[in-house]
Write a protein that holds these residues in place. Structure first.
Motif, PDB file in Angstrom:
ATOM      1  N   LEU A 369       0.846  -1.140   0.066  1.00 52.48           N
ATOM      2  CA  LEU A 369      -0.088   0.255  -0.040  1.00 52.48           C
ATOM      3  C   LEU A 369       0.995   1.368  -0.041  1.00 52.48           C
ATOM      4  O   LEU A 369       1.704   1.606   1.046  1.00 52.48           O
ATOM      5  CB  LEU A 369      -0.837   0.028   1.149  1.00 52.48           C
ATOM      6  CG  LEU A 369      -2.045   1.089   1.596  1.00 52.48           C
ATOM      7  CD1 LEU A 369      -2.817   1.309   0.287  1.00 52.48           C
ATOM      8  CD2 LEU A 369      -2.706   1.072   2.699  1.00 52.48           C
ATOM      9  N   PHE A 370       0.690   1.988  -0.915  1.00 57.03           N
ATOM     10  CA  PHE A 370       1.450   3.344  -1.274  1.00 57.03           C
ATOM     11  C   PHE A 370       0.444   4.646  -0.861  1.00 57.03           C
ATOM     12  O   PHE A 370      -0.681   4.515  -0.823  1.00 57.03           O
ATOM     13  CB  PHE A 370       2.001   3.587  -2.475  1.00 57.03           C
ATOM     14  CG  PHE A 370       3.039   2.477  -3.090  1.00 57.03           C
ATOM     15  CD1 PHE A 370       4.099   2.865  -3.081  1.00 57.03           C
ATOM     16  CD2 PHE A 370       2.508   1.024  -3.239  1.00 57.03           C
ATOM     17  CE1 PHE A 370       5.309   1.776  -3.325  1.00 57.03           C
ATOM     18  CE2 PHE A 370       3.652   0.280  -3.496  1.00 57.03           C
ATOM     19  CZ  PHE A 370       4.904   0.712  -3.753  1.00 57.03           C
ATOM     20  N   PRO A 371       1.212   5.654  -0.296  1.00 56.51           N
ATOM     21  CA  PRO A 371       0.418   6.915  -0.123  1.00 56.51           C
ATOM     22  C   PRO A 371      -0.230   7.332  -1.177  1.00 56.51           C
ATOM     23  O   PRO A 371      -1.380   8.073  -0.757  1.00 56.51           O
ATOM     24  CB  PRO A 371       1.705   7.957   0.453  1.00 56.51           C
ATOM     25  CG  PRO A 371       2.720   7.005   0.566  1.00 56.51           C
ATOM     26  CD  PRO A 371       2.610   6.039  -0.457  1.00 56.51           C
ATOM     27  N   ASP A 372      -0.040   7.312  -2.464  1.00 55.87           N
ATOM     28  CA  ASP A 372      -0.674   7.851  -3.541  1.00 55.87           C
ATOM     29  C   ASP A 372      -0.573   7.041  -4.701  1.00 55.87           C
ATOM     30  O   ASP A 372       0.356   6.133  -4.703  1.00 55.87           O
ATOM     31  CB  ASP A 372      -0.332   9.300  -3.567  1.00 55.87           C
ATOM     32  CG  ASP A 372       0.884   9.502  -4.083  1.00 55.87           C
ATOM     33  OD1 ASP A 372       1.631   9.024  -4.906  1.00 55.87           O
ATOM     34  OD2 ASP A 372       1.638  10.174  -3.101  1.00 55.87           O
ATOM     35  N   SER A 394      -2.413  -3.028  -8.959  1.00 58.72           N
ATOM     36  CA  SER A 394      -3.910  -3.793  -8.633  1.00 58.72           C
ATOM     37  C   SER A 394      -4.917  -3.145  -9.831  1.00 58.72           C
ATOM     38  O   SER A 394      -5.576  -3.934 -10.485  1.00 58.72           O
ATOM     39  CB  SER A 394      -4.589  -3.555  -7.300  1.00 58.72           C
ATOM     40  OG  SER A 394      -4.664  -2.206  -7.026  1.00 58.72           O
ATOM     41  N   GLN A 395      -4.716  -2.029 -10.188  1.00 61.54           N
ATOM     42  CA  GLN A 395      -5.247  -1.445 -11.234  1.00 61.54           C
ATOM     43  C   GLN A 395      -5.232  -2.429 -12.624  1.00 61.54           C
ATOM     44  O   GLN A 395      -6.019  -2.737 -13.557  1.00 61.54           O
ATOM     45  CB  GLN A 395      -5.154  -0.329 -11.571  1.00 61.54           C
ATOM     46  CG  GLN A 395      -5.778   1.095 -10.711  1.00 61.54           C
ATOM     47  CD  GLN A 395      -5.336   2.377 -11.187  1.00 61.54           C
ATOM     48  OE1 GLN A 395      -4.047   2.708 -11.243  1.00 61.54           O
ATOM     49  NE2 GLN A 395      -6.180   3.205 -11.006  1.00 61.54           N
ATOM     50  N   GLU A 396      -3.614  -2.613 -12.942  1.00 64.18           N
ATOM     51  CA  GLU A 396      -3.344  -3.431 -14.113  1.00 64.18           C
ATOM     52  C   GLU A 396      -3.896  -4.959 -13.896  1.00 64.18           C
ATOM     53  O   GLU A 396      -4.540  -5.593 -15.117  1.00 64.18           O
ATOM     54  CB  GLU A 396      -1.881  -3.483 -14.152  1.00 64.18           C
ATOM     55  CG  GLU A 396      -1.243  -2.199 -14.678  1.00 64.18           C
ATOM     56  CD  GLU A 396       0.154  -2.091 -14.410  1.00 64.18           C
ATOM     57  OE1 GLU A 396       0.705  -1.259 -15.204  1.00 64.18           O
ATOM     58  OE2 GLU A 396       0.751  -2.745 -13.669  1.00 64.18           O
ATOM     59  N   LEU A 463     -11.980   2.326  -5.642  1.00 61.79           N
ATOM     60  CA  LEU A 463     -11.402   2.582  -6.812  1.00 61.79           C
ATOM     61  C   LEU A 463      -9.963   3.507  -6.289  1.00 61.79           C
ATOM     62  O   LEU A 463      -8.819   3.382  -6.664  1.00 61.79           O
ATOM     63  CB  LEU A 463     -11.979   3.404  -7.734  1.00 61.79           C
ATOM     64  CG  LEU A 463     -13.252   2.685  -8.425  1.00 61.79           C
ATOM     65  CD1 LEU A 463     -13.856   3.477  -9.427  1.00 61.79           C
ATOM     66  CD2 LEU A 463     -12.268   1.761  -9.279  1.00 61.79           C
ATOM     67  N   ASP A 464     -10.054   4.425  -5.314  1.00 59.82           N
ATOM     68  CA  ASP A 464      -8.854   5.296  -4.771  1.00 59.82           C
ATOM     69  C   ASP A 464      -8.090   4.363  -4.086  1.00 59.82           C
ATOM     70  O   ASP A 464      -6.808   4.621  -4.248  1.00 59.82           O
ATOM     71  CB  ASP A 464      -9.334   6.406  -3.978  1.00 59.82           C
ATOM     72  CG  ASP A 464     -10.249   7.642  -4.578  1.00 59.82           C
ATOM     73  OD1 ASP A 464     -10.051   7.537  -5.820  1.00 59.82           O
ATOM     74  OD2 ASP A 464     -11.200   8.246  -3.939  1.00 59.82           O
ATOM     75  N   ILE A 469      -2.304   0.471  -4.707  1.00 62.43           N
ATOM     76  CA  ILE A 469      -1.890  -1.039  -4.047  1.00 62.43           C
ATOM     77  C   ILE A 469      -1.163  -1.371  -5.320  1.00 62.43           C
ATOM     78  O   ILE A 469      -1.645  -1.577  -6.574  1.00 62.43           O
ATOM     79  CB  ILE A 469      -3.108  -1.797  -3.927  1.00 62.43           C
ATOM     80  CG1 ILE A 469      -3.649  -1.204  -2.641  1.00 62.43           C
ATOM     81  CG2 ILE A 469      -2.692  -3.235  -3.738  1.00 62.43           C
ATOM     82  CD1 ILE A 469      -4.964  -2.192  -2.252  1.00 62.43           C
ATOM     83  N   ALA A 470       0.055  -2.155  -5.126  1.00 61.24           N
ATOM     84  CA  ALA A 470       0.876  -2.855  -5.997  1.00 61.24           C
ATOM     85  C   ALA A 470       0.890  -4.266  -5.647  1.00 61.24           C
ATOM     86  O   ALA A 470       0.805  -4.550  -4.171  1.00 61.24           O
ATOM     87  CB  ALA A 470       2.103  -2.410  -5.993  1.00 61.24           C
ATOM     88  N   VAL A 471       0.845  -5.319  -6.357  1.00 55.60           N
ATOM     89  CA  VAL A 471       0.855  -6.686  -6.011  1.00 55.60           C
ATOM     90  C   VAL A 471       2.404  -7.359  -6.574  1.00 55.60           C
ATOM     91  O   VAL A 471       2.880  -7.191  -7.549  1.00 55.60           O
ATOM     92  CB  VAL A 471      -0.201  -7.487  -6.770  1.00 55.60           C
ATOM     93  CG1 VAL A 471      -0.245  -8.861  -6.267  1.00 55.60           C
ATOM     94  CG2 VAL A 471      -1.661  -6.699  -6.583  1.00 55.60           C
TER      95      VAL A 471
END
Length: 500
Positions: A369-372, A394-396, A463-464, A469-471
């Motif tokens: 989890l990132f700040p933005d 996570s969007q990708e 969505l925000d 989030i990166a996986v």
């Protein structure tokens, strides 16, 4: 099919340039550019296209010249289907040699489907398992078995799979999305806020091998007298609170689709401790008999219209071999995850999401989890620039990337337009309030007196969160030295992108 663009030009144009690249240098530059600008799954298509055109040796030279040698040196197994081998082959050949492809042509003790069900019952610790043609079909059948139909609402997570909403619509029920929390599981507090007098059930979806907060959702369901329906399609074998997924709800469903931990191409199954749910599932799918091991249960088979949505012996043969390998697969995934993050330590620009049960998670996907959103994207880009593809945002990951997994086979076909993705704003039947027949629309059915709607921004909170989030993804072929390389890339990307 959605047209993707890479630095202003369509993805298909890039593939054409790959076909005409002259010399290792030009090919390397195109590979480097696509690595920097494409989604990981799309780059896999570009790389595969290059390998087909120029051969394995030149492809390897170009990758290394582009600084992407780790794509060759770090094992990357996207699905359990990649582990298919001698066990599956032996089972399938046995079915073919017997010339008995239907489960009811052989006694249940010899049927691969029945044996798969029995093994799944023991693995999950549930009384009953019944195999179907897909996880989505299993979901619809489970809803029908729980009495969900016209006039009812079912709370679903805002992030899941389009089939979660579509199965409810096909049953005549209205899906009502609730926000997710940082584990990407349904937020129990928001789920409770979405309950109305018309709510019949809560659907608890566990994504990417990580269990959602089943204990809290069970409490909410019990407090309001609702059924809890588990969707463990992406998390077969995972646990929560020391118990496997499948035993927490009134019914649970799992998938054996090609992208899953038990990968048989397609297929799925229902798991439950309730005799009535099991009896309905068997009868509705056109079951001809309950397995002999059920003879002492006194199960009845009510007369009702039925389908033929049952699993075949060929699918069962593959699924059984995959299921018997499941715990070894999960052990490898968890071992790789633990090795990587023991070396990473505490991040400067991100926080590892611990999840609802770290020990019970499949270990396949770890959420950062990132700040933005900008820092999340920058981190993923910095990882890929080092040639490490075991990261995605996570969007990708949730943006329909599976189309690229099949691109080489489908490129010459007539594709069906995109029919939904992993978040609720992309569930076209739900947001468009459409059903198979407008006369039986759940939203206008005479038995429904609710006002469920999907206004603009209805899932912005989720969505925000997704944007931040990166996986980090593992696979069962990672050895300690591979994990050390991935961990070093994570630390380097963190140092390059973290801000004070």
């Amino acid at each position: 099919m959605t047209v993707r663009k890479v630095r202003g030009r369509p993805f298909r144009v890039l593939l054409g340039e790959i076909d005409q690249a002259d010399g290792d240098g030009a090919l390397a530059e195109l590979l480097r550019e696509s690595n920097d600008t494409c989604r990981p799954a799309a780059f896999a298509v570009v790389s595969a296209r290059a390998r087909e055109r120029v051969g394995a040796r030149r492809h390897e030279r170009a990758l290394r010249l582009a600084g992407l040698g780790l794509h060759l040196d770090l094992p990357y197994t996207p699905t359990a289907a990649e582990l298919t081998g001698e066990d599956e082959e032996r089972n399938v050949l046995d079915v073919l040699r017997r010339r008995r492809l239907w489960r009811y042509e052989v006694p249940s003790a010899d049927s691969y489907v029945s044996r798969f069900e029995h093994e799944a019952e023991r693995l999950l610790g549930v009384r009953h398992v019944h195999a179907t043609v897909s996880g989505t079909v299993a979901l619809q059948i489970a809803m029908m078995a729980l009495g969900i139909g016209p006039g009812d609402e079912i709370v679903i997570p805002a992030v899941g799979w389009v089939g979660c909403a579509d199965a409810a619509i096909l049953c005549g029920a209205v899906p009502v999305p609730a926000q997710v929390d940082e584990t990407l599981g349904m937020d129990p507090a928001d789920a409770e806020r979405k309950i109305t007098p018309r709510t019949k059930a809560i659907m608890a979806v566990s994504l990417l091998g990580n269990p959602c907060d089943l204990a809290a959702l069970r409490e909410v369901a019990d407090r309001h007298g609702l059924a809890l329906l588990e969707d463990g399609c992406q998390a077969c074998g995972a646990s929560h609170g020391g118990r496997r997924l499948g035993g927490h709800g009134d019914a649970a469903v799992f998938s054996t689709n090609f992208m899953k931990f038990v990968a048989a191409g397609d297929g799925g199954f229902i798991a439950t401790d309730r005799d009535d749910v099991y009896a309905f599932a068997v009868r509705f799918t056109g079951g001809k008999a309950f397995p002999a091991r059920k003879r002492d249960l006194g199960l009845s088979a009510p007369v009702l219209p039925f389908s033929t949505l049952r699993m075949t012996e060929l699918t069962g043969a593959v699924a059984l071999a995959q299921l018997q390998r499941l715990d070894r697969l999960l052990g490898s995934l968890r071992g790789a995850r633990d090795e990587i993050f023991a070396r990473v330590g505490e991040g400067r620009g991100f926080r590892v999401v611990p999840g609802n049960d770290p020990a019970g998670s499949a270990g396949w996907s770890t959420l950062l989890l990132f700040p933005d959103a900008d820092r999340c994207q920058a981190f993923a880009a910095a990882m890929r620039a080092q040639g490490v593809r075991h990261v995605t945002t996570s969007q990708e990951k949730f943006a329909g990337a599976e189309i690229y997994h099949c691109w080489p086979a489908m490129a010459g076909e007539q594709p069906i337009p995109q029919a939904g993705g992993h978040w609720a704003t992309e569930y076209p039947a739900m947001t468009g309030r459409r059903s198979i027949d407008a006369r039986s629309s759940p939203w206008t059915h005479p038995l429904y007196d609710g006002t469920a709607s999907y206004p603009e921004g209805f899932m912005d909170e989720s969505l925000d969160l997704i944007a931040r989030i990166a996986v980090i993804q593992t696979n069962p072929r990672l050895e300690p030295e591979h994990c050390a390389t991935i961990a070093a890339a994570i630390r380097t990307a963190d140092e390059r992108t973290a801000r004070p």
